[in-house]
Each structure stands twice: as C-alpha cells, then as structure tokens.
Motif scaffolding. Structure first.
Motif, PDB file in Angstrom:
ATOM      1  N   ASN A 408      -0.858 -18.370   1.595  1.00 27.48           N
ATOM      2  CA  ASN A 408      -1.035 -18.924   2.936  1.00 27.48           C
ATOM      3  C   ASN A 408       0.320 -19.309   3.512  1.00 27.48           C
ATOM      4  OD1 ASN A 408      -2.025 -20.043   5.267  1.00 27.48           O
ATOM      5  ND2 ASN A 408      -2.877 -21.865   4.294  1.00 27.48           N
ATOM      6  N   HIS A 409       1.021 -18.338   4.056  1.00 26.00           N
ATOM      7  CA  HIS A 409       2.396 -18.486   4.535  1.00 26.00           C
ATOM      8  C   HIS A 409       2.566 -17.603   5.764  1.00 26.00           C
ATOM      9  CE1 HIS A 409       6.762 -17.684   4.606  1.00 26.00           C
ATOM     10  NE2 HIS A 409       6.895 -18.846   4.017  1.00 26.00           N
ATOM     11  N   ALA A 410       3.539 -17.958   6.595  1.00 26.87           N
ATOM     12  CA  ALA A 410       3.740 -17.226   7.850  1.00 26.87           C
ATOM     13  C   ALA A 410       3.929 -15.727   7.627  1.00 26.87           C
ATOM     14  CB  ALA A 410       4.938 -17.808   8.594  1.00 26.87           C
ATOM     15  N   THR A 411       4.666 -15.343   6.574  1.00 27.54           N
ATOM     16  CA  THR A 411       4.882 -13.918   6.319  1.00 27.54           C
ATOM     17  C   THR A 411       3.569 -13.207   6.047  1.00 27.54           C
ATOM     18  OG1 THR A 411       7.120 -14.298   5.477  1.00 27.54           O
ATOM     19  CG2 THR A 411       6.029 -12.260   4.800  1.00 27.54           C
ATOM     20  N   ALA A 412       2.710 -13.818   5.227  1.00 21.74           N
ATOM     21  CA  ALA A 412       1.406 -13.216   4.940  1.00 21.74           C
ATOM     22  C   ALA A 412       0.546 -13.174   6.196  1.00 21.74           C
ATOM     23  CB  ALA A 412       0.705 -13.990   3.833  1.00 21.74           C
ATOM     24  N   HIS A 413       0.651 -14.184   7.046  1.00 20.14           N
ATOM     25  CA  HIS A 413      -0.108 -14.179   8.296  1.00 20.14           C
ATOM     26  C   HIS A 413       0.273 -12.966   9.144  1.00 20.14           C
ATOM     27  CE1 HIS A 413      -0.431 -18.890   8.098  1.00 20.14           C
ATOM     28  NE2 HIS A 413      -1.017 -18.291   7.083  1.00 20.14           N
ATOM     29  N   LEU A 414       1.563 -12.707   9.242  1.00 15.60           N
ATOM     30  CA  LEU A 414       2.032 -11.585  10.069  1.00 15.60           C
ATOM     31  C   LEU A 414       1.652 -10.238   9.479  1.00 15.60           C
ATOM     32  CD1 LEU A 414       5.639 -12.837  10.955  1.00 15.60           C
ATOM     33  CD2 LEU A 414       3.661 -12.789  12.484  1.00 15.60           C
ATOM     34  N   MET A 415       1.764 -10.110   8.164  1.00 18.48           N
ATOM     35  CA  MET A 415       1.641  -8.800   7.523  1.00 18.48           C
ATOM     36  C   MET A 415       0.240  -8.457   7.066  1.00 18.48           C
ATOM     37  SD  MET A 415       5.064  -8.549   5.170  1.00 18.48           S
ATOM     38  CE  MET A 415       4.830  -6.780   4.929  1.00 18.48           C
ATOM     39  N   LEU A 416      -0.704  -9.358   7.208  1.00 19.56           N
ATOM     40  CA  LEU A 416      -1.999  -9.189   6.559  1.00 19.56           C
ATOM     41  C   LEU A 416      -2.657  -7.848   6.878  1.00 19.56           C
ATOM     42  CD1 LEU A 416      -3.906 -10.705   4.680  1.00 19.56           C
ATOM     43  CD2 LEU A 416      -5.152 -11.489   6.701  1.00 19.56           C
ATOM     44  N   GLY A 417      -2.552  -7.406   8.115  1.00 19.17           N
ATOM     45  CA  GLY A 417      -3.221  -6.161   8.481  1.00 19.17           C
ATOM     46  C   GLY A 417      -2.405  -4.908   8.230  1.00 19.17           C
ATOM     47  N   LEU A 418      -1.161  -5.053   7.764  1.00 22.03           N
ATOM     48  CA  LEU A 418      -0.274  -3.894   7.653  1.00 22.03           C
ATOM     49  C   LEU A 418      -0.566  -3.029   6.428  1.00 22.03           C
ATOM     50  CD1 LEU A 418       2.285  -2.295   8.522  1.00 22.03           C
ATOM     51  CD2 LEU A 418       3.591  -3.875   7.066  1.00 22.03           C
ATOM     52  N   PHE A 419      -0.742  -3.664   5.276  1.00 22.79           N
ATOM     53  CA  PHE A 419      -0.773  -2.912   4.026  1.00 22.79           C
ATOM     54  C   PHE A 419      -1.854  -1.839   4.023  1.00 22.79           C
ATOM     55  CE2 PHE A 419       1.058  -7.067   3.103  1.00 22.79           C
ATOM     56  CZ  PHE A 419       2.232  -6.715   2.467  1.00 22.79           C
ATOM     57  N   SER A 420      -3.014  -2.143   4.559  1.00 23.36           N
ATOM     58  CA  SER A 420      -4.111  -1.164   4.552  1.00 23.36           C
ATOM     59  C   SER A 420      -3.905  -0.066   5.581  1.00 23.36           C
ATOM     60  CB  SER A 420      -5.440  -1.878   4.824  1.00 23.36           C
ATOM     61  OG  SER A 420      -5.454  -2.425   6.137  1.00 23.36           O
ATOM     62  N   ARG A 421      -3.008  -0.286   6.550  1.00 23.95           N
ATOM     63  CA  ARG A 421      -2.851   0.682   7.633  1.00 23.95           C
ATOM     64  C   ARG A 421      -1.728   1.698   7.400  1.00 23.95           C
ATOM     65  NH1 ARG A 421      -4.951  -3.837  10.407  1.00 23.95           N
ATOM     66  NH2 ARG A 421      -6.568  -3.288  11.933  1.00 23.95           N
ATOM     67  N   HIS A 422      -0.979   1.557   6.329  1.00 25.83           N
ATOM     68  CA  HIS A 422      -0.013   2.607   6.005  1.00 25.83           C
ATOM     69  C   HIS A 422      -0.753   3.917   5.775  1.00 25.83           C
ATOM     70  CE1 HIS A 422       3.878   0.660   5.780  1.00 25.83           C
ATOM     71  NE2 HIS A 422       3.371  -0.353   5.085  1.00 25.83           N
ATOM     72  N   ASP A 423      -0.119   4.995   6.181  1.00 27.28           N
ATOM     73  CA  ASP A 423      -0.722   6.326   6.032  1.00 27.28           C
ATOM     74  C   ASP A 423      -0.652   6.742   4.566  1.00 27.28           C
ATOM     75  OD1 ASP A 423      -1.522   8.927   6.088  1.00 27.28           O
ATOM     76  OD2 ASP A 423      -0.042   9.599   7.575  1.00 27.28           O
ATOM     77  N   ARG A 424      -1.779   6.697   3.875  1.00 28.63           N
ATOM     78  CA  ARG A 424      -1.786   7.006   2.449  1.00 28.63           C
ATOM     79  C   ARG A 424      -1.533   8.479   2.157  1.00 28.63           C
ATOM     80  NH1 ARG A 424      -1.818   1.924   2.579  1.00 28.63           N
ATOM     81  NH2 ARG A 424      -2.357   0.746   0.703  1.00 28.63           N
ATOM     82  N   ALA A 425      -1.524   9.303   3.168  1.00 30.22           N
ATOM     83  CA  ALA A 425      -1.101  10.688   2.943  1.00 30.22           C
ATOM     84  C   ALA A 425       0.419  10.775   2.818  1.00 30.22           C
ATOM     85  CB  ALA A 425      -1.583  11.580   4.094  1.00 30.22           C
ATOM     86  N   ARG A 426       1.110   9.749   3.311  1.00 28.14           N
ATOM     87  CA  ARG A 426       2.569   9.775   3.301  1.00 28.14           C
ATOM     88  C   ARG A 426       3.168   8.805   2.291  1.00 28.14           C
ATOM     89  NH1 ARG A 426       4.692   9.451   9.447  1.00 28.14           N
ATOM     90  NH2 ARG A 426       6.572  10.189   8.409  1.00 28.14           N
ATOM     91  N   VAL A 427       2.541   7.634   2.121  1.00 29.79           N
ATOM     92  CA  VAL A 427       3.162   6.600   1.299  1.00 29.79           C
ATOM     93  C   VAL A 427       2.160   5.953   0.348  1.00 29.79           C
ATOM     94  CG1 VAL A 427       4.846   6.063   3.098  1.00 29.79           C
ATOM     95  CG2 VAL A 427       2.767   4.700   2.923  1.00 29.79           C
ATOM     96  N   GLU A 428       2.685   5.442  -0.749  1.00 30.39           N
ATOM     97  CA  GLU A 428       1.975   4.509  -1.618  1.00 30.39           C
ATOM     98  C   GLU A 428       2.614   3.139  -1.405  1.00 30.39           C
ATOM     99  OE1 GLU A 428       1.141   5.660  -5.803  1.00 30.39           O
ATOM    100  OE2 GLU A 428       2.284   7.458  -5.268  1.00 30.39           O
ATOM    101  N   VAL A 429       1.798   2.104  -1.427  1.00 30.47           N
ATOM    102  CA  VAL A 429       2.275   0.746  -1.165  1.00 30.47           C
ATOM    103  C   VAL A 429       2.133  -0.084  -2.433  1.00 30.47           C
ATOM    104  CG1 VAL A 429       1.960  -1.327   0.218  1.00 30.47           C
ATOM    105  CG2 VAL A 429       1.631   0.929   1.257  1.00 30.47           C
ATOM    106  N   ILE A 430       3.258  -0.585  -2.911  1.00 32.63           N
ATOM    107  CA  ILE A 430       3.282  -1.398  -4.124  1.00 32.63           C
ATOM    108  C   ILE A 430       3.777  -2.794  -3.755  1.00 32.63           C
ATOM    109  CG2 ILE A 430       3.989  -1.500  -6.539  1.00 32.63           C
ATOM    110  CD1 ILE A 430       2.731   1.189  -5.747  1.00 32.63           C
ATOM    111  N   GLY A 431       2.998  -3.802  -4.095  1.00 37.70           N
ATOM    112  CA  GLY A 431       3.400  -5.180  -3.844  1.00 37.70           C
ATOM    113  C   GLY A 431       4.035  -5.801  -5.078  1.00 37.70           C
ATOM    114  N   PHE A 432       5.087  -6.558  -4.879  1.00 34.14           N
ATOM    115  CA  PHE A 432       5.757  -7.283  -5.960  1.00 34.14           C
ATOM    116  C   PHE A 432       5.889  -8.743  -5.532  1.00 34.14           C
ATOM    117  CE2 PHE A 432       7.327  -2.922  -6.300  1.00 34.14           C
ATOM    118  CZ  PHE A 432       7.150  -2.651  -7.656  1.00 34.14           C
TER     119      PHE A 432
END
Length: 772
Positions: A408-432
C-alpha cells in the motif's frame, strides 16, 4: 660446590622471571651484580625486569652491558631489538634483529621477528627477502610473514596465495585464518573470507576481532541472522565495544527493527562513540520511526560536534522540512547546496533525494553533480560488475521491475493496472521485491499480474543482482532510485544488459550503470537533456502511469472531514516537506482575500501541524482555517476530494501521485513549473490531461488564477466539469495506451542493443503506431 651454588641461584632467578615475579628477580640480579659486575646473565636478567616495569632507558643500558660482555649471544640482541621496536626506534630494532639472525640463522622466531619489524616499517620487499627463498617445506610462520608483507604492500592476491600455503602447513592457525579473511575481502572474495572467519570462530570463539569482522561481512552479504549472532557473540566477549553496538544497530536498521536499532545506537553513544556515522544512524532510525523531533535532535547533536558533516546537515534540514520548521531555509544555498557541490569524499555523501525537494533554486545540472558523487560512493563498494551473461534464450523480452514498494504505497497505486496490460506477445513481466509484504490487495494483485515474482529481501545486493541475472532479465527497471529504503547498489552489479530508472525518483541518478530514464518532454525538456546521466526516453503523454480503474468509496460529509459548510476549500494533500515558506505565504494571501475559505492539508507530524498553524497566525490568518486530513485507505482518500474546490500545487517538489489523485477525483490542480524534474511534474500531468490552462508561468499568475476560481464559481465549475470529461479520454489515465507505449520503448531499447548501438535519446511518440 660454590660454582654449583651460583648456577642454582641463576636458575632460580630465571624461574622467577618466567613466573613474572620481577621484583624478586630484579633484587636477585642486583645482588649478583654487586658481587660480580661482569656477570652477563645478571645484566640480561636485570634488563628484562626493568623492561617489565617500563624503565626503558635503564633496561636498554643493561642490555648493552650484557651484550658487551657476551657479544655472540643472539638472545640478548633479540630482546634489545624488542625493546627498541616497542620504543618506536624501528631501524635500530631491525639492525639488532639482523645481528641476532647472523648469530642464529636457523632460529625461526628471529626471522619472523625481523620480518615483522620490516613490515611495520612498510619495507615489505625487504621483509620478503628476509623470509628467504620459498620452499615447499617452509613453516607456516614464514608463509604468514610473506602474506603480511604482500597485504601491507597492497597486493592482496599475492597475500592470499601466501596465506593459503600457510594454511596447507597449519590449517588451524588463528592469525593466518584471520589475515587470510582480510585478504580475501580485499580481493572481492567475500564468500571465502566468510568461510575463513567461520572456521576461526569455530576453533576460537573468544577471538573478538574475528567475531566482529564476521558480523560485518555477513551484514554486507545480507546474511542478517548470522551477522546478528556474530555481533552478539562479540558483545558477550566484551560488552563495551561501541563500534559493534553501532554496527549491530545498522544491521537491525537494515532489517527494519528500528526500535532495537535505536537502543544499540544509544548504547554506543553511552559507551563513548561519537562519530558522525553514529549520529546519522541514530537520526535515521528515529526518522524511520517517524519520531521526527528526536531525529532532528540526534542530527543536531552530531552537528554540534561535526558542524561540517554534509550528510548530517542534509538529513537535519530534510527533517526540518517535514516539521515545517523553516528557520534558516532562506540561506540554504550557502549552508547546504554549495557545500554539497564541493563535497570531495570526506565521510558519507549527502543524500541526493533531499536536493530534489530543497526549497532553493537548484538547477538540474547541480542535482546531477550531487547524484554523480553519491553514485561514485555506491560504486566504490562494488569491486566489479557481474560478467556479461551468456547467450540469450530465445523468446519474448524479459522485463524485470525492482522495488521495495509492492504494497500500500504510492508507487503501487500508480502501477497497479500496468502489469496485466503489457503485451504478453512481446514481453514477460517479472517482479522483484525487497520490501515487506503487507498482505494488501495491491501486493496480491501485482504478484498475480506478473509472470513471475521473486522476493529479494533476504539477499545481499550482490545476491539480489545474481538472482535477477538468473532470471535472464533483458531490461531491468529500478522503481526506487535514491528514495527511502532504496538499494541502488543492486544495479551497480549490472544484473541486466539494459538498466532503466523510472517513476520513483524525480531526477538523474548520476550512475553509469543506468542506461535510460523514462520521462516526458515536460519533465525533461530539450534544454535539460545534458543534465541527466541516463539517456532520456520521452513518453507520448506523461511519464507517470496511472490506474484507470481506481475505485472511489462513498463520499463522506463535510462534517466528517472537519470542513465547515459553505466554505471555499483550497486543498493540498502533498507531504508537509514539500511546503515551503514562499508558497505558504501565497496560500495565506489566498485565505485573506477569500473570506470564510479554508486550506485543507495532509496531517503530518503534530509538530508540523503546530508550526503551520503558528505560521498562519503570524501572517494574520487564524490557525483554525487550516484543516488537516488524516491518512485514509486510497478509495476513501479519493472520495473525500469531492469537498475540495481547488488543489494548490507546491513549488519545488510538485504533487506527483497526489496530483493525479486530485485530477482523477475531478479537482483542478494549478501549478507553476520550475527548472527541475520534481518541479515540473504538475505541468506534465496537466499536459497529459489536456488542460495546459492549469499551468501558470509564475507565482503571481498562480495567485491570480487561484483567486479567479475562488471568486468566480461558474468558472470553477466549468473547469471541474472539464476535468471530469477529459479524465475518461486523456492519456494520463489511459493505462492500456501507456502500456503499449512502454512496450514499444522496451522493444526499441532492445533493438538498439542488438545492433550494438549505445543508448541514446528515445522519443516513443516517433515510433510507428504511436501518437503524441
């Protein structure tokens, strides 16, 4: 019989010397010398007794009398050499060791003593010669001396090789194990250094220095539990080692155990430690606990002793900002900015983040100087980056996002909708993640939306970099920069071929290991490109991503918000440290010229609230006209914006997440762009919303526009309606289009890399299929 009695008497006296009954031995030696002044043994014995009670000149004279009587006795030369060495007369000591060795060339202790004296004198190559030609049957002590000579001469690789030979002869030699660990550390082989120290403390757990050094290395490598055990073992051996208390506090701070850390720092201070690092650590721990008054007191205590320590001064001023204590802020350029620009490596460097928010007209170029020096300091602790990875596996680009803020942080608030919207035909998304898991829906959603998610929190910086490398990441994105709890050294190891910084830090990191910064043409215009160490990526709208599906709770009443009915509500939910005296004076003027209005602010520290109210009273405005909003869950926070009429941006560090929150809730945000990234975000948001009319060129225009809105309800309502209309169709809140642009940016970065091109300015809007 008489000769035998004399011999028995000498033996008894030597036994007294060995048993450290020096008074008995000295008296006996003097009696013998009264009887026979020519007895060499008696002079020798008397010299040893005199040395034991630190009668150095007298002892030396006695050694020389004994030497004159028996010039071929090596043991007299050796003991005189020991005396001279302890008195700091190193060259004379070396001469006497050589004399002793010439009389007893096979005596190993003499050769070792000569080597030690030469090493103490930094005559390391002579020490190597004195150790003799290397043979496979050399004893461990000679290999140890060779190792010591190489180490002192700055040749740690050769030192470690010599120590390894010594350990082949004598595997459990404590001094060699310890020195070998130091050499391994200097060579960058911390794993072997730790292994040597573990072996040593296993053999001799009472070895204080080994326990301390083991704790230090384990802490640096991220082995927090074992490091704590080593430090506590050291303190069990000797409770009053303030440096260990400080180091243990630093370890506990690293693992978020701030209250325990404060206890350690206070112990260290009580035990007499008073260096700048201790006061910085203590202040930082209080700061993390949000005990800002105590933090400021700790920093100031350090500054009383070390008034020129730039790190202490930087943190003290930042806490002052958080407390809205503006005393001395009118002299920040001469007090802080200019000394920071002159900083040359004495002590800890100043935190660059503070200079992004400092209420002084710092330029992006000046911020870059400070950031570069901070990056150099970080990079100095990284012996060499990881070697280039092997052949890339086929398939989609792997993007790694690294942060401590997946909760629950400002960065997560901003990015929450981004991860699922990356084009999975082009990229894989790995969180660290190296932050804590708060169990919130932000954490759960981000983990679910990533193709894989890894927790790095228990790993050292190098281990974290290796973990990123092991995932075969093509482009790694740092979301923290130099903000709180950041771990920039992870990226100094170069875990990925392309390294990008974005979103968390509003400025350059000054680090050669970052290739790109994701920005836009407003926050980094053409004329500022040279002020960034990274190559700039211009996004088509704003650099700031937003979640287009943010929910809002049911609206509270005005009374529930503490707001008077019918009052015009000026609002600013920025953190208190962003408020400065200059902008606050304008806000007070707005209240004076708008009868019955109030200013709705975020509730920070109670001291900050009291200071702001007192400052309002000093400017002729009742402190009761400042209303403070407590923290709320995001949906409820957004919902209360319904009662805000106009959001007033701050000057040197704009509203970032708070600005887009207000716009999402339909509240106009008026802003004045400054020179730096942090001071231009408000303008970036307004441009991306499609409302450049919210951007004012100067503070006079800012004041005039705010008064127009406050005094012309119809104009304000038209502006609010326009914000609501544009919200649903502007780029600022179009997460899907932002994700497409970001995927295109990553793709272009990788194409350039594959072509062997160096990173360069990237205008994403110019790529095919994307509109500005």
């Amino acid at each position: 019989m008489l000769a035998g009695d004399a011999m028995d008497g000498v033996t008894d006296l030597w036994r007294a010397v060995q048993e450290r009954r020096f008074e008995v031995a000295e008296a006996g030696a003097r009696d013998r010398l009264l009887a026979d002044p020519g007895e060499s043994d008696a002079w020798f014995m008397l010299a040893i007794c005199l040395r034991a009670r630190s009668a150095i000149p007298e002892a030396e004279a006695c050694f020389r009398r004994a030497m004159a009587l028996q010039p071929d006795r090596a043991d007299i030369y050796v003991n005189l050499a020991h005396l001279l060495k302890s008195a700091g007369r190193t060259q004379e000591a070396i001469d006497h060791y050589r004399e002793a060795l010439s009389r007893a060339p096979a005596a190993l202790p003499l050769r070792v003593a000569l080597c030690e004296a030469l090493i103490d004198a930094r005559r390391c190559d002579e020490a190597l010669s004195a150790a003799g030609a290397e043979t496979t049957v050399d004893p461990a002590e000679l290999w140890q001396m060779r190792g010591n000579a190489h180490f002192v001469a700055g040749r740690p690789q050769q030192a470690e090789a010599a120590y390894a030979r010594a350990l082949q002869v004598q595997p459990q030699h404590p001094a060699v194990l310890y020195n070998s660990a130091l050499a391994c550390e200097r060579c960058g082989r911390r794993d072997l250094a730790i292994a040597r120290l573990r072996q040593l403390v296993g053999l001799a757990p009472e070895t204080l220095n080994a326990q301390i050094k083991l704790g230090d290395l384990l802490k640096e490598e991220g082995h927090h539990e074992e490091a704590e055990q080593a430090y506590r073992s050291a303190l069990n051996l000797r409770a009053t080692v303030p440096e260990v208390q400080n180091n243990l506090g630093a370890l506990l701070s690293r693992t978020g155990r701030w209250r325990e850390a404060v206890g350690c720092y206070l112990q260290a201070r009580a035990q007499g430690l008073a260096n700048p690092v201790l006061f910085l650590n203590l202040g930082n721990a209080y700061h993390a606990l949000r005990q800002l008054d105590e933090a400021l007191a700790a920093y100031r205590e350090g500054l009383d002793r070390y008034p020129d320590d730039i790190a202490l001064l930087t943190e003290a001023i930042h806490v002052q900002q958080k407390l809205c204590d503006w005393r001395g802020m009118d002299r920040l350029r001469e007090r802080l900015l200019e000394p920071a620009l002159r900083w040359q490596g004495a002590g800890s460097p100043p935190s660059p983040f503070v200079f992004t928010a400092l209420p002084v007209d710092a330029t992006p170029a000046e911020q870059q100087v400070i950031a570069r020096r901070y990056a150099d300091w970080i990079g100095a602790a990284v012996p060499a980056p990881l070697p280039p990875r092997g052949e890339r596996r086929a398939g989609r680009l792997r993007i790694g996002y690294v942060s401590a803020d997946y909760h629950n942080h400002a960065t997560a608030h901003l990015m929450l909708g981004l991860f699922s919207r990356h084009d999975r035909a082009r990229v894989e998304v790995i969180g660290f993640s190296y932050g804590h898991d708060d169990g919130s829906h932000y954490r759960r959603r981000i983990v679910e939306d990533c193709d894989a998610f890894h927790d790095l929190s228990a790993l050292s910086d190098r281990e974290a970099a290796l973990a990123i490398r092991a995932c075969d990441i093509d482009i790694v994105v740092d979301l923290k920069g130099y903000t709180g709890s950041a771990r920039p050294a992870i990226f100094a190891w170069r875990p990925a071929p392309i390294q990008v910084q974005w979103l968390g830090y509003p400025g350059t990191l000054g680090a050669p290991w970052f290739d790109y910064i994701i920005a836009d043409r407003v926050v980094i215009p053409d004329e500022a490109l040279a002020d960034y160490s990274e190559q700039v990526v211009w996004m088509p709208g704003s650099y700031q991503v937003n979640d287009s599906e943010q929910p809002m709770a049911a609206s509270p009443t005005r009374a529930e918000c503490g707001l008077p009915e019918g009052a015009f509500v000026f609002c600013c939910f920025n953190s208190p440290y962003k408020i400065d005296a200059r902008i606050f004076a304008i806000w007070m003027d707005l209240l004076r010229q708008t009868p019955g209005s109030v200013l709705w602010l975020y509730a920070g520290n109670p001291t900050a609230i009291a200071n702001l109210r007192r400052e309002a009273e000093a400017q002729g405005v009742s402190g009761s006209r400042l209303v403070f909003a407590p923290p709320l869950p995001k949906a409820e926070h957004l919902a209360r914006h319904v009662h805000a009429d106009l959001f007033l941006d701050t000057l040197y560090y704009n509203a970032h997440t708070t600005g887009s929150d207000a716009l999402w809730a339909g509240v106009p945000v008026i802003t004045v762009p400054g020179a730096t990234f942090a001071a231009r975000v408000g303008a970036s948001l307004a441009h991306a919303l499609g409302m450049p009319e919210l951007i004012t060129p100067d503070l006079d225009s800012y004041r005039a526009l705010a008064l127009q809105f406050a005094h012309e309800p119809a104009r304000l309502q038209a502006m609010r309606d326009r914000v609501q209309t544009l919200r649903s169709r502007c780029s600022l809140f179009d997460t899907a289009s932002f994700a497409r642009a970001l995927d295109a940016a990553y793709g272009e970065m990788w194409l350039r890399h594959e072509r062997g091109e160096l990173p360069s300015l990237l205008d994403v809007a110019a790529l095919a299929g994307l509109a500005a």
